[in-house]
Structure formats: structure tokens, C-alpha cells
Design a protein around this motif. Structure first.
Motif, PDB file in Angstrom:
ATOM      1  N   LYS A   2      42.831  41.703  38.408  1.00 61.09           N
ATOM      2  CA  LYS A   2      42.926  40.396  37.775  1.00 61.09           C
ATOM      3  C   LYS A   2      41.567  39.710  37.720  1.00 61.09           C
ATOM      4  N   LEU A   6      39.754  37.798  33.815  1.00 58.74           N
ATOM      5  CA  LEU A   6      39.248  36.495  33.375  1.00 58.74           C
ATOM      6  C   LEU A   6      37.991  36.667  32.536  1.00 58.74           C
ATOM      7  N   ASP A  61      44.287  31.602  29.650  1.00 59.59           N
ATOM      8  CA  ASP A  61      43.731  30.727  30.670  1.00 59.59           C
ATOM      9  C   ASP A  61      42.987  29.533  30.093  1.00 59.59           C
ATOM     10  N   GLU A  86      38.259  27.328  30.486  1.00 57.08           N
ATOM     11  CA  GLU A  86      39.370  28.045  31.098  1.00 57.08           C
ATOM     12  C   GLU A  86      39.483  27.658  32.563  1.00 57.08           C
ATOM     13  N   LYS A  88      41.375  29.195  36.217  1.00 54.71           N
ATOM     14  CA  LYS A  88      42.055  30.327  36.836  1.00 54.71           C
ATOM     15  C   LYS A  88      42.046  30.136  38.340  1.00 54.71           C
ATOM     16  N   GLU A 152      40.203  26.947  42.618  1.00 52.85           N
ATOM     17  CA  GLU A 152      40.288  27.300  41.210  1.00 52.85           C
ATOM     18  C   GLU A 152      38.873  27.438  40.670  1.00 52.85           C
TER      19      GLU A 152
END
Length: 182
Positions: A2, A6, A61, A86, A88, A152
Motif C-alpha cells: 500500500k 500512494l 485519495d 491527497e 492517506k 496522516e
């Protein structure tokens, strides 16, 4: 896995920040220049040039995007000058996530790094990657700013054709200088 997504999604988002641009009213100021606009949503507040518009992004995102409608390609509907933001969740350190993302991205010969390092955006410390992308002979320049806040990561991606990037710096800097996490 993951962690790499991004970075890849971020690049794809640039391609999809489109001319799916919402129309807005004329905000011309008294001196003939456009009054800056404000956009606040998804925990972020930005000001952007009054001649720009809110854009849609194809990235999952993406929490907001703005674009220069003058850079919209009539045949594709995409704006070549844009800023996409974005957000994430961060599952590792910012440094690790950032380095893994760009190591993977720069292993693709279409992407070439220009500069990577530390920067700041207002009161936020950040990481920055400036690079080019050769998209079938059309070279785009990107400036990606990564800011960590409460587990984040916010990624602000400024994009323009490489031959126009320097001309757009004042617009990008205006947006960055007015970026706030709310």
C-alpha cells in the motif's frame, strides 16, 4: 504494498486531474485582476488564484484539486496546470514511505528526479520531490510536497508542462503559502 500505491496513484491523479472543471462566477477585482478564491474541505483549506477553478481528480485519495482552465486541452478535457491534494493514513514513518515511493517511481525510466529533500510549507515541515515525467513525448514537471499530521500524510502535487513550470511557480507558491490543515 500500500505504501507504493500512494505514489503511483499520485502520479496517475495528475493525469486524471481533468477538465472536469466546475464553472465558477467571475471574481474579477476592482483593479482588473481576479480575486483569490478559497476552498475548504476534507480537513484542508487553500487559497488559489481567482482565474483557476475547482477540478475533479480520478485518484481515490484525492481530497481536492484546482486547475488553470486556460491549460485545458480541448481534445482530452484535461488541464495540464493543476494542484492536487491527497490524504492517506500513514502506517510507517514519513521518511520511509516517501523514500520507498520515489525509489519505486524513479525505477521507471519515464520519471527523472530533479531534486529531493526537506522543505517547509507555512509552519509545516515537509519532504519534497521535484521530478519530470515523459508522457509519450510530452514532458511534465511535478513538485510533490509531503506533510505529516496526526498519522496522516498530505501530499500536495503541483504539475505543469516542463516548459511552463517556472511561469507557474508564482501560482504554486501562492497555493502553498495559503495551505492549512484544519
Amino acid at each position: 504494498m500500500k505504501k507504493y500505491i500512494l505514489g503511483i496513484v499520485l502520479i496517475i491523479a495528475v493525469i486524471f486531474v481533468s477538465g472536469c472543471i466546475t464553472s465558477s462566477s467571475d471574481n474579477s477585482g476592482a483593479n482588473g485582476t481576479d480575486t483569490p478564491k478559497t476552498l475548504a474541505k476534507n480537513g484542508v483549506l487553500i487559497k488559489y488564484p481567482g482565474s483557476w477553478v475547482v477540478a475533479n481528480s480520478g485518484s481515490n485519495d484525492s481530497i481536492m484539486a484546482v486547475a488553470d482552465p486556460k491549460s485545458k486541452d480541448a481534445s482530452t478535457g484535461f488541464s495540464s496546470v493543476n494542484v492536487n491534494i491527497e490524504r492517506k493514513n500513514l502506517s510507517s514513518s514519513l521518511d520511509t514511505y516517501f523514500n520507498q515511493t520515489y525509489s519505486k517511481l524513479f525505477s521507471n525510466s519515464s520519471y527523472s528526479p530533479i531534486a529531493i529533500g526537506n522543505t517547509s510549507v507555512g509552519s509545516y515541515n515537509a519532504l519534497e520531490a521535484i521530478y519530470t515525467q515523459d508522457d509519450n513525448g510530452s514532458v511534465k514537471q511535478h513538485r510533490a510536497i509531503w506533510i505529516e499530521n496526526n498519522n496522516e500524510v498530505f501530499v500536495i502535487l503541483c504539475t505543469a508542462p516542463q516548459d511552463d513550470f517556472q511561469n507557474q511557480l508564482k501560482n504554486f507558491e501562492f497555493i502553498l503559502s495559503n495551505f492549512k490543515i484544519t
